[in-house]
Scaffold this motif. Sequence first.
Motif, short mmCIF file in Angstrom:
data_model
loop_
_atom_site.label_atom_id
_atom_site.label_comp_id
_atom_site.label_asym_id
_atom_site.label_seq_id
_atom_site.Cartn_x
_atom_site.Cartn_y
_atom_site.Cartn_z
N ALA A 87 0.27 12.53 16.99
CA ALA A 87 -0.73 12.51 15.93
C ALA A 87 -1.22 11.07 15.74
O ALA A 87 -0.45 10.18 15.45
CB ALA A 87 -0.14 13.03 14.64
N GLN A 88 -2.53 10.88 15.87
CA GLN A 88 -3.14 9.58 15.64
C GLN A 88 -4.35 9.78 14.73
O GLN A 88 -5.19 10.64 15.01
CB GLN A 88 -3.62 8.94 16.93
CG GLN A 88 -2.53 8.35 17.77
CD GLN A 88 -3.14 7.57 18.93
OE1 GLN A 88 -4.30 7.74 19.26
NE2 GLN A 88 -2.35 6.72 19.54
N ALA A 89 -4.38 9.03 13.70
CA ALA A 89 -5.56 9.08 12.84
C ALA A 89 -6.68 8.33 13.53
O ALA A 89 -6.45 7.41 14.31
CB ALA A 89 -5.25 8.45 11.49
N ALA A 90 -7.87 8.73 13.24
CA ALA A 90 -9.01 8.05 13.86
C ALA A 90 -9.09 6.63 13.28
O ALA A 90 -9.09 6.43 12.08
CB ALA A 90 -10.28 8.82 13.57
N ARG A 91 -9.15 5.66 14.13
CA ARG A 91 -9.15 4.26 13.68
C ARG A 91 -10.53 3.79 13.26
O ARG A 91 -10.65 2.90 12.44
CB ARG A 91 -8.61 3.36 14.79
CG ARG A 91 -7.17 3.58 15.02
CD ARG A 91 -6.65 2.59 16.03
NE ARG A 91 -5.24 2.87 16.28
CZ ARG A 91 -4.45 2.04 16.86
NH1 ARG A 91 -4.90 0.88 17.30
NH2 ARG A 91 -3.20 2.34 17.05
N LEU B 58 -13.90 0.62 9.68
CA LEU B 58 -15.18 0.53 8.99
C LEU B 58 -14.98 0.37 7.48
O LEU B 58 -15.65 -0.45 6.84
CB LEU B 58 -16.04 1.76 9.30
CG LEU B 58 -17.46 1.75 8.77
CD1 LEU B 58 -18.25 0.61 9.39
CD2 LEU B 58 -18.13 3.07 9.06
N LEU B 59 -14.05 1.10 6.91
CA LEU B 59 -13.76 0.99 5.49
C LEU B 59 -13.25 -0.40 5.13
O LEU B 59 -13.69 -1.01 4.15
CB LEU B 59 -12.72 2.06 5.09
CG LEU B 59 -12.26 2.00 3.62
CD1 LEU B 59 -13.40 2.37 2.69
CD2 LEU B 59 -11.07 2.91 3.41
N VAL B 60 -12.36 -0.95 5.93
CA VAL B 60 -11.82 -2.28 5.67
C VAL B 60 -12.92 -3.34 5.77
O VAL B 60 -13.02 -4.24 4.94
CB VAL B 60 -10.65 -2.58 6.63
CG1 VAL B 60 -10.25 -4.04 6.57
CG2 VAL B 60 -9.47 -1.69 6.32
N LEU C 67 -14.16 -5.72 2.67
CA LEU C 67 -14.16 -7.19 2.78
C LEU C 67 -15.57 -7.76 2.61
O LEU C 67 -15.77 -8.76 1.93
CB LEU C 67 -13.56 -7.62 4.12
CG LEU C 67 -12.05 -7.44 4.25
CD1 LEU C 67 -11.62 -7.80 5.67
CD2 LEU C 67 -11.32 -8.28 3.24
N GLY C 68 -16.55 -7.14 3.25
CA GLY C 68 -17.93 -7.61 3.11
C GLY C 68 -18.44 -7.49 1.68
O GLY C 68 -19.09 -8.39 1.15
N GLY C 69 -18.12 -6.36 1.03
CA GLY C 69 -18.52 -6.19 -0.36
C GLY C 69 -17.86 -7.22 -1.26
O GLY C 69 -18.48 -7.74 -2.19
#
Length: 164
Positions: free
Chosen positions: A29-33, A38-40, A44-46
Amino acid sequence: MSRKPELKGRPELRGRAARLAHLLPTGRAQAARTPFVLLVVLLLGGGLIGLLVLNSALSEGAFRLDDLQRETKELTDEEQALQRDIDAYSAPDALQSRARELGMVPGGDPAFLGPDGKVKGVPSAASAARAPLVLAPEALATATAPPPSPESVPRSPHASTPGR
């Protein structure tokens, strides 16, 4: 050979362990990276943009504060200068000289009325070498000014009226 084949490196389970094993994913099982990365990056940009806006607002406030402090200092200096002028005009010697310019003379001894209506003291008239002359400020300015010379008299009757 009714046994089920073993699943890639897992030993065969029996009973309760077998039922619980069906609940666990069998594959890796691997979560989509990509969504996580993109969220991180967005967070950080925000955060950086938020800090930039906050820093700009603080700088603008500092400049406004500096302007207000300078304006306060100028107004305080002006107030002090006006207070010095008031003190100079209200000094006793200045009041006396302006009163003499207006033709006023010192008053005599006053008389006072008591609550019962009796006069206390003996009034005396003001001592003056001449009769007091009270002039309006405009009349006083023309009375102390020298008479106009013939060159300064306007030739046209409309020349002395402003706005025509």
